[in-house]
Design an enzyme around this catalytic site. Structure first.
Site, PDB file in Angstrom:
ATOM      1  N   ASP A  43      12.807  51.008  51.513  1.00 26.17           N
ATOM      2  CA  ASP A  43      11.890  51.761  50.673  1.00 26.17           C
ATOM      3  C   ASP A  43      12.294  53.230  50.710  1.00 26.17           C
ATOM      4  O   ASP A  43      12.198  53.884  51.750  1.00 26.17           O
ATOM      5  CB  ASP A  43      10.467  51.565  51.193  1.00 26.17           C
ATOM      6  CG  ASP A  43       9.429  52.350  50.409  1.00 26.17           C
ATOM      7  OD1 ASP A  43       9.791  52.992  49.402  1.00 26.17           O
ATOM      8  OD2 ASP A  43       8.243  52.320  50.804  1.00 26.17           O
ATOM      9  N   TYR A  50       3.685  59.309  26.267  1.00 30.88           N
ATOM     10  CA  TYR A  50       4.720  59.641  27.243  1.00 30.88           C
ATOM     11  C   TYR A  50       4.572  61.084  27.736  1.00 30.88           C
ATOM     12  O   TYR A  50       3.935  61.326  28.751  1.00 30.88           O
ATOM     13  CB  TYR A  50       6.128  59.392  26.680  1.00 30.88           C
ATOM     14  CG  TYR A  50       7.151  59.364  27.799  1.00 30.88           C
ATOM     15  CD1 TYR A  50       7.520  58.162  28.389  1.00 30.88           C
ATOM     16  CD2 TYR A  50       7.691  60.533  28.320  1.00 30.88           C
ATOM     17  CE1 TYR A  50       8.410  58.126  29.460  1.00 30.88           C
ATOM     18  CE2 TYR A  50       8.575  60.517  29.388  1.00 30.88           C
ATOM     19  CZ  TYR A  50       8.938  59.317  29.950  1.00 30.88           C
ATOM     20  OH  TYR A  50       9.805  59.292  31.013  1.00 30.88           O
ATOM     21  N   THR A  52      15.601  50.097  29.553  1.00 30.26           N
ATOM     22  CA  THR A  52      15.476  49.880  30.990  1.00 30.26           C
ATOM     23  C   THR A  52      14.204  49.069  31.230  1.00 30.26           C
ATOM     24  O   THR A  52      13.369  48.928  30.338  1.00 30.26           O
ATOM     25  CB  THR A  52      15.358  51.208  31.760  1.00 30.26           C
ATOM     26  OG1 THR A  52      14.131  51.863  31.391  1.00 30.26           O
ATOM     27  CG2 THR A  52      16.530  52.137  31.460  1.00 30.26           C
TER      28      THR A  52
END
Length: 396
Positions: free
Chosen positions: A110, A234, A274
């Site tokens: 992580d 966004y 993506t």
């Protein structure tokens, strides 16, 4: 086992090792065909298994001859499940780097945790001494804060007002209207905690204090601005607040490093297919229109082309690094050209389920999405058995 795609929304629960490896090889071949870059020599990539992180690692190594360390999540195959695409990408990269005599190492864990930071610092000290470039390219929906233990989650929502616009199911081609309710203050704060600049700054602080960051090191993180069409969901939404924090962090890090010759930048990149962008309503439809327009104009770039242009024309340009008024590096310049955006705006008003494949490059979007997981790659036979168990050398 015979591996087929199993898609659910914006993810595939399977990945194909040979397909992923072929894509990494294609990116390496692209970089090798370009002029050599007088760039970094010892590079740390945090979030190195896909997208801009992987592309930047490839450009650093195969374009500038750099030794690299990649940090990414542990996601090897288990029982009847394949590994993640990022795992297979990283295995392919490591193999090609070793064959080319380019030192490379992997740290799995992580990236937000102190443990991963400590392991990485020890590896740098042991193998490279110091790094002269740090690329931060972490995309996650969740973060456990390493100091408080608090868990934060990010959301993709507008702020203050409900947002309504067209979107598309890129699997079926159905265009519909979607409304997204505004985020709460808690959701805004959580998104900033996950996707803002705090963890990037923590990495730089720890690297610098440990003496493994060179005096003239360059560090970058990636952002996006986009057109007016996507602003509400966004740049003016929760993600935008996080990106504002990221950009403010870049200025703070730059001030911290500048006295010894170091630099920090946010890189504003082009909209690409993506897993993250696929999860944002409206954005897949916008990217489908963008791809059609940019391909017709001969302006289309993927991650590897963007990363090469970033290194060769911006970061390591002998004439200096060109930035905008907010001190950001812009490699979204072709996307944001007025003629490109005008053409997209004209298409947007007409897009519907009936004409989606004619007026946009939705099929190209869908194919690029499935290729993220190693499927629909030319010359790969997906009807034969393949071994999902792939090991990664030099992994910590």
């Amino acid at each position: 086992m015979i591996i087929k795609p199993r898609t659910r929304g914006f993810i595939s629960t399977t990945a194909h090792p040979e397909g992923c490896a072929r894509q990494v090889q294609q990116q390496v071949e692209y970089v090798r065909a370009q002029p050599v870059i007088n760039g970094p020599k010892k590079v740390l990539v945090i979030g190195a298994s896909a997208g801009y992180g992987l592309a930047s690692r490839i450009v650093s190594a195969f374009g500038a001859g750099a030794s690299t360390i990649g940090v990414y999540r542990q996601s090897a195959s288990k029982e009847n499940r394949t590994a993640s695409a990022g795992w297979y990408n990283s295995a392919a990269y490591e193999k090609l780097a070793q064959e080319a005599g380019l030192p490379s190492y992997s740290v799995t864990g992580d990236a937000f945790s102190n443990e991963t930071k400590e392991k990485t610092i020890e590896l740098i000290r042991e193998k490279l001494g110091q790094v002269d470039m740090v690329i931060y390219s972490v995309a996650s929906g969740r973060r456990v804060h390493p100091q408080t233990g608090e868990t934060f989650s990010s959301v993709l929502k507008p702020i203050k007002e409900t947002y309504t616009n067209k979107t598309v199911n890129f699997h079926t081609g159905e265009v519909s209207m979607i409304s997204i309710d505004p985020a709460t203050e808690v959701e805004i704060a959580g998104t900033i905690a996950v996707m803002g600049g705090e963890d990037w700054h923590m990495w730089i602080n720890d690297l610098q204090k440990s003496g493994v960051l060179s005096d003239q090191a360059v560090t970058i993180a990636f952002s996006y601005i986009g057109p007016e069409l996507t602003q509400a969901v966004y740049r003016e939404g929760t993600i935008g607040r996080a990106k504002d924090h990221l950009e403010a962090t870049a200025l703070a890090i730059n001030e911290q490093l500048a006295s010894k010759g170091g630099r920090a930048y946010v890189v504003v990149s082009k909209a690409l297919v993506t897993q993250s962008s696929s999860a944002i309503p409206v954005v897949p439809l916008y990217i489908s229109a963008l791809y059609k327009v940019m391909k017709e104009k001969g302006l289309h770039e993927g991650c590897i082309e963007q990363a090469y242009r970033l290194f060769s024309e911006r970061l390591y340009n002998p004439d200096g690094t060109k930035v905008d008024s907010e001190r950001r590096i812009r490699i979204d310049d072709w996307e944001m050209r007025s003629d490109v955006q005008e053409d997209i705006s004209k298409l947007w008003t007409e897009l519907s389920t009936d004409n989606i494949y004619e007026l946009s490059d939705l099929e190209g979007y869908r194919r690029e999405f499935i290729q993220l997981f190693g499927f629909e790659i030319d010359d790969i036979d997906y009807d034969i058995e393949t071994d999902p168990n792939v090991t990664i050398p030099n992994m910590i």
